[in-house]
Motif scaffolding. Structure first.
Motif, PDB file in Angstrom:
ATOM      1  N   LYS A  40      42.039  60.140  48.328  1.00  0.00           N
ATOM      2  CA  LYS A  40      42.578  61.130  47.519  1.00  0.00           C
ATOM      3  C   LYS A  40      43.816  60.687  46.808  1.00  0.00           C
ATOM      4  O   LYS A  40      44.809  60.495  47.550  1.00  0.00           O
ATOM      5  N   ARG A  41      43.962  60.591  45.507  1.00  0.00           N
ATOM      6  CA  ARG A  41      45.371  60.068  44.980  1.00  0.00           C
ATOM      7  C   ARG A  41      46.287  61.208  45.170  1.00  0.00           C
ATOM      8  O   ARG A  41      46.015  62.450  44.717  1.00  0.00           O
ATOM      9  N   ALA A  42      47.254  61.049  45.355  1.00  0.00           N
ATOM     10  CA  ALA A  42      48.456  62.044  45.358  1.00  0.00           C
ATOM     11  C   ALA A  42      48.919  62.569  43.934  1.00  0.00           C
ATOM     12  O   ALA A  42      48.805  61.633  42.980  1.00  0.00           O
ATOM     13  N   GLN A  43      49.089  63.678  43.785  1.00  0.00           N
ATOM     14  CA  GLN A  43      49.395  64.202  42.379  1.00  0.00           C
ATOM     15  C   GLN A  43      50.669  63.736  42.031  1.00  0.00           C
ATOM     16  O   GLN A  43      51.679  63.550  42.747  1.00  0.00           O
ATOM     17  N   LEU A  44      50.912  63.845  40.670  1.00  0.00           N
ATOM     18  CA  LEU A  44      52.054  63.271  40.347  1.00  0.00           C
ATOM     19  C   LEU A  44      53.312  64.432  40.225  1.00  0.00           C
ATOM     20  O   LEU A  44      53.119  65.557  40.095  1.00  0.00           O
ATOM     21  N   ALA A  45      54.365  63.770  40.778  1.00  0.00           N
ATOM     22  CA  ALA A  45      55.601  64.544  41.217  1.00  0.00           C
ATOM     23  C   ALA A  45      56.315  64.866  40.207  1.00  0.00           C
ATOM     24  O   ALA A  45      56.717  64.078  39.366  1.00  0.00           O
ATOM     25  N   PRO A  46      57.105  66.197  40.044  1.00  0.00           N
ATOM     26  CA  PRO A  46      57.810  66.428  38.739  1.00  0.00           C
ATOM     27  C   PRO A  46      59.238  65.787  38.991  1.00  0.00           C
ATOM     28  O   PRO A  46      59.546  65.443  40.203  1.00  0.00           O
ATOM     29  N   GLY A  47      60.067  65.988  38.034  1.00  0.00           N
ATOM     30  CA  GLY A  47      61.458  65.500  38.108  1.00  0.00           C
ATOM     31  C   GLY A  47      61.690  64.345  37.709  1.00  0.00           C
ATOM     32  O   GLY A  47      62.237  64.084  36.411  1.00  0.00           O
ATOM     33  N   VAL A  48      61.400  62.782  38.499  1.00  0.00           N
ATOM     34  CA  VAL A  48      61.557  61.613  38.182  1.00  0.00           C
ATOM     35  C   VAL A  48      60.464  61.030  37.930  1.00  0.00           C
ATOM     36  O   VAL A  48      59.388  61.041  39.028  1.00  0.00           O
ATOM     37  N   LEU A  49      60.288  60.340  36.898  1.00  0.00           N
ATOM     38  CA  LEU A  49      58.921  59.491  36.466  1.00  0.00           C
ATOM     39  C   LEU A  49      59.268  57.989  36.818  1.00  0.00           C
ATOM     40  O   LEU A  49      60.273  57.429  36.400  1.00  0.00           O
ATOM     41  N   ASP A  50      58.128  57.266  37.700  1.00  0.00           N
ATOM     42  CA  ASP A  50      58.338  56.119  37.842  1.00  0.00           C
ATOM     43  C   ASP A  50      57.580  55.245  36.778  1.00  0.00           C
ATOM     44  O   ASP A  50      56.447  55.337  36.658  1.00  0.00           O
ATOM     45  N   ILE A  51      58.340  54.898  35.867  1.00  0.00           N
ATOM     46  CA  ILE A  51      57.989  54.150  34.590  1.00  0.00           C
ATOM     47  C   ILE A  51      58.724  53.009  34.320  1.00  0.00           C
ATOM     48  O   ILE A  51      59.731  52.605  34.611  1.00  0.00           O
ATOM     49  N   LEU A  76      52.713  68.427  34.336  1.00  0.00           N
ATOM     50  CA  LEU A  76      51.881  69.558  34.441  1.00  0.00           C
ATOM     51  C   LEU A  76      51.364  69.776  35.974  1.00  0.00           C
ATOM     52  O   LEU A  76      51.077  68.646  36.477  1.00  0.00           O
ATOM     53  N   PRO A  77      51.229  71.043  36.316  1.00  0.00           N
ATOM     54  CA  PRO A  77      51.455  72.299  35.872  1.00  0.00           C
ATOM     55  C   PRO A  77      52.709  73.003  35.876  1.00  0.00           C
ATOM     56  O   PRO A  77      52.575  74.016  35.603  1.00  0.00           O
ATOM     57  N   THR A  78      53.674  72.374  36.183  1.00  0.00           N
ATOM     58  CA  THR A  78      55.034  72.925  36.288  1.00  0.00           C
ATOM     59  C   THR A  78      55.630  73.143  35.070  1.00  0.00           C
ATOM     60  O   THR A  78      56.472  73.784  34.932  1.00  0.00           O
ATOM     61  N   ALA A  79      55.145  72.258  34.097  1.00  0.00           N
ATOM     62  CA  ALA A  79      55.644  72.508  32.629  1.00  0.00           C
ATOM     63  C   ALA A  79      57.087  72.029  32.515  1.00  0.00           C
ATOM     64  O   ALA A  79      57.845  72.653  31.803  1.00  0.00           O
ATOM     65  N   SER A  80      57.628  71.134  33.453  1.00  0.00           N
ATOM     66  CA  SER A  80      59.003  70.749  33.356  1.00  0.00           C
ATOM     67  C   SER A  80      59.121  69.367  32.651  1.00  0.00           C
ATOM     68  O   SER A  80      58.089  68.411  32.860  1.00  0.00           O
ATOM     69  N   VAL A  81      60.083  69.084  31.976  1.00  0.00           N
ATOM     70  CA  VAL A  81      60.311  67.820  31.463  1.00  0.00           C
ATOM     71  C   VAL A  81      60.879  66.912  32.491  1.00  0.00           C
ATOM     72  O   VAL A  81      61.722  67.184  33.171  1.00  0.00           O
ATOM     73  N   PHE A  82      60.439  65.576  32.429  1.00  0.00           N
ATOM     74  CA  PHE A  82      60.876  64.263  33.430  1.00  0.00           C
ATOM     75  C   PHE A  82      62.393  64.134  33.015  1.00  0.00           C
ATOM     76  O   PHE A  82      62.667  63.859  31.567  1.00  0.00           O
ATOM     77  N   THR A  83      63.331  64.182  33.881  1.00  0.00           N
ATOM     78  CA  THR A  83      64.787  64.100  33.459  1.00  0.00           C
ATOM     79  C   THR A  83      64.955  62.588  33.317  1.00  0.00           C
ATOM     80  O   THR A  83      66.245  62.304  32.788  1.00  0.00           O
ATOM     81  N   ASN A  84      64.509  61.569  33.894  1.00  0.00           N
ATOM     82  CA  ASN A  84      65.026  60.553  34.025  1.00  0.00           C
ATOM     83  C   ASN A  84      64.378  59.518  32.786  1.00  0.00           C
ATOM     84  O   ASN A  84      65.012  58.191  32.485  1.00  0.00           O
ATOM     85  N   TRP A  85      63.654  59.985  31.938  1.00  0.00           N
ATOM     86  CA  TRP A  85      63.041  59.210  30.765  1.00  0.00           C
ATOM     87  C   TRP A  85      62.979  60.114  29.664  1.00  0.00           C
ATOM     88  O   TRP A  85      62.177  61.237  29.908  1.00  0.00           O
ATOM     89  N   PRO A  86      63.108  59.823  28.452  1.00  0.00           N
ATOM     90  CA  PRO A  86      63.684  58.443  28.236  1.00  0.00           C
ATOM     91  C   PRO A  86      65.156  58.499  28.325  1.00  0.00           C
ATOM     92  O   PRO A  86      65.824  59.428  28.128  1.00  0.00           O
ATOM     93  N   ALA A  87      65.709  57.230  28.568  1.00  0.00           N
ATOM     94  CA  ALA A  87      66.833  56.931  28.968  1.00  0.00           C
ATOM     95  C   ALA A  87      67.597  56.687  27.536  1.00  0.00           C
ATOM     96  O   ALA A  87      67.108  56.383  26.666  1.00  0.00           O
ATOM     97  N   SER A  88      69.136  56.489  27.582  1.00  0.00           N
ATOM     98  CA  SER A  88      69.695  56.092  26.475  1.00  0.00           C
ATOM     99  C   SER A  88      69.559  54.771  25.856  1.00  0.00           C
ATOM    100  O   SER A  88      69.801  54.588  24.682  1.00  0.00           O
ATOM    101  N   VAL A  89      69.169  53.915  26.708  1.00  0.00           N
ATOM    102  CA  VAL A  89      68.747  52.539  26.308  1.00  0.00           C
ATOM    103  C   VAL A  89      67.413  52.145  26.266  1.00  0.00           C
ATOM    104  O   VAL A  89      67.070  51.242  26.031  1.00  0.00           O
TER     105      VAL A  89
END
Length: 540
Positions: A206-217, A489-502
């Motif tokens: 079972k794949r873990a759900q995507l965590a909010p806050g910081v996106l690994d991209i 989703l489902p928290t409907a929160s925007v990832f804070t680390n992306w997009p970056a200024s660069v």
């Protein structure tokens, strides 16, 4: 030379003649050994049918000696002038024999009997017999009172010694009491056989759900680095099954790239001389590409057969000036062209024949197909959502958000439990369809409230796109550079680390996720298809 020496030589010569094999005149002076060898290799003559092959056949039979006669099998032949199924010399014995039931060894017959019993549903509870038995175990004697751990095996208080076989049975019974057999060990043979028919993992991961806050991209090489567009990339689409990226734009060219994140080699490009492309999508499971623009005609490109078909208009529909707003169903069976006066024209993707026209009360802003392709959702400029059943070609439900919201785009997730829409002010509303339907039992209702409002963009929203698992929502605007946000989703929160200024996104024109969200493509006004690797998802 003495008489004694001559006598010894005479005796040696006589002894050599006796040991030397006698040669037969009929065989051309051949020895008996040479004759048998020729019979073994080349076969026996007609008058030698009882030769070496008959002996070999007799010796190979279970339980027969070389002197016993060879019985004729059911498919057999007479002793003279015939050849068995296995071949051999004409009139000679067969090179091999066919085992019949009466000639089969004991172990073969017992195995066949056991197989028949299993097929007939024999006694499944019968314990299997031991592979071997140790005589020393049966003859041994064990003192139960000698140690404390063996006293537990006594049945009676005065029991002192037991035989080795009894001691083994009691040890086995005690072990089964302490360690009972697990539930999976009692499965049937049929269940075990079904597990062996596949090489897939037996343990469900079972794949873990995507965590909010910081996106690994991570940014990788551009998807179209092998052939950038000469205009803005207005359409980017991933192939539904293959690792292929499609890009298109106002330079009238379709381009296909192999996506690996490293080289992204160019596969093919196709220039359509009279069509600046605003929308291009895979249909029919990726076998075909449909390209549309601000023209009254569109193109269908057969990827497998490398053929191009130009369709002047939609048959059965008054000629439209522009077909730039087009959507294709997820399964690629239907196309939806959004026309004027609130009309949506549905076309069969395979035959390109007109199916139906779906009328709305106001102008159409956007539309989205359900995952199975049997449903279509559309939204108008009056913020009213329509739910269409394409099997009956009629509206089955509609609702309205009374807030001052002027929709520009729409997208729904696979199970249609959430949908999102953007407006001219840069606000994105996310709605929970289940809550909407629970609060209103009527087919048409008003006063719907959104689950969450995303106001991170400052200009009109031109697109919203869910990923395959509905854990990510991409929202973007074309008016200003860098106007792209990813919502969890489902928290409907925007990832804070992306997009970056660069990040240097440029003016974002389109966004696409790969089938399993391993990659995300972002088309911009510089003709580049930026490619990002979403590390949370392991598949393409």
């Amino acid at each position: 030379m003495s008489d004694q020496t001559q006598a010894k030589r005479s005796l040696r010569a006589a002894d050599g003649q006796e040991r030397r094999p006698k040669r037969s005149k009929e065989d051309g002076g051949k020895t008996r050994t040479e004759t048998d060898l020729e019979m073994l290799v080349f076969g026996a003559d007609e008058d030698e049918s009882g030769g070496v092959f008959t002996k070999i056949g007799q010796e190979q039979r279970a339980g027969r000696s070389a002197d016993e006669p060879v019985p004729v099998s059911d498919e057999g032949s007479s002793d003279e002038g015939s050849t068995s199924e296995g071949g051999g010399a004409e009139g000679g014995a067969p090179l091999f024999f066919v085992d019949t039931e009466r000639d089969a060894p004991d172990w073969a017959s017992s195995s066949e009997d056991e197989g028949e019993e299993d097929e007939a549903g024999g006694d499944a509870d019968k314990a299997p017999s031991a592979a071997w038995e140790d005589d020393d175990t049966q003859n041994a004697t064990v003192a139960l009172t000698a140690q404390a751990r063996t006293r537990k095996l006594r049945v009676a208080e005065d029991e002192d010694e037991v035989g080795g076989d009894v001691y083994e049975q009691r040890l086995r019974r005690q072990f089964e009491q302490i360690n009972p057999a697990p539930a999976w060990a009692g499965g049937s043979a049929a269940a075990d056989a079904s597990l062996l028919q596949t090489s897939a993992s037996l343990v469900a991961r079972k794949r873990a759900q995507l965590a909010p806050g910081v996106l690994d991209i991570a940014r990788v090489r551009n998807g179209n680095q092998a052939g950038e567009s000469q205009s803005a990339v207005l359409s980017a689409e991933f192939h539904p099954t293959a690792s292929v990226l499609l890009t298109a734009g106002m330079d009238k060219t379709l381009r296909l790239f192999e996506v690996d994140g490293k080289q992204n080699q160019k596969i093919q490009s196709l220039h359509l001389r009279d069509l600046p492309i605003t929308a291009a999508q895979f249909v029919r499971g990726g076998q075909e590409i449909v390209a549309c623009g601000r023209r009254s005609w569109y193109y269908a490109v057969d990827v497998e057969h490398a053929s191009v078909m130009r369709l002047s208009s939609i048959p059965g529909v008054p000629k439209l000036k522009s077909l730039e707003h087009m959507r294709a169903s997820a399964n690629g069976d239907r196309l939806a062209f959004m026309g004027n006066s609130g009309q949506i024209h549905v076309v069969a993707a395979r035959t390109k024949q007109f199916v139906a026209t779906l009328p709305m009360n106001g102008a159409v802003s956007d539309a989205a197909f359900t995952a199975d392709g049997n449903g279509l959702w559309s939204i108008g400029a009056d913020n009213e959502v329509y739910q269409w059943d394409l099997r009956m070609n009629r509206c089955i439900s509609r609702w309205h958000d009374a807030s001052p919201f002027r929709p520009t785009c729409l997208d729904i997730i696979r199970d249609a439990s959430y949908y999102a829409s953007g407006d001219h002010a840069g606000v994105v509303n996310i709605y929970d369809t289940r809550a909407v339907r629970a609060d209103h039992e009527d087919r048409a209702f008003f006063g719907v409230k959104p689950l969450k409002c995303i106001d991170n963009l400052t200009t009109a929203v031109h697109g919203v796109r869910f990923n395959h698992s509905a854990e990510l929502l991409a929202v973007y605007s074309r008016r200003k550079p860098g106007q792209l946000r990813l919502v969890h989703l489902p928290t409907a929160s925007v990832f804070t680390n992306w997009p970056a200024s660069v990040s240097n996104l440029g003016h974002v024109q389109c966004v696409a996720f790969s089938p399993q969200s391993g990659f995300m493509a972002v088309g911009n006004d510089a003709g580049k298809a930026l490619l990002y690797r979403l590390q949370h998802y392991t598949s393409y």
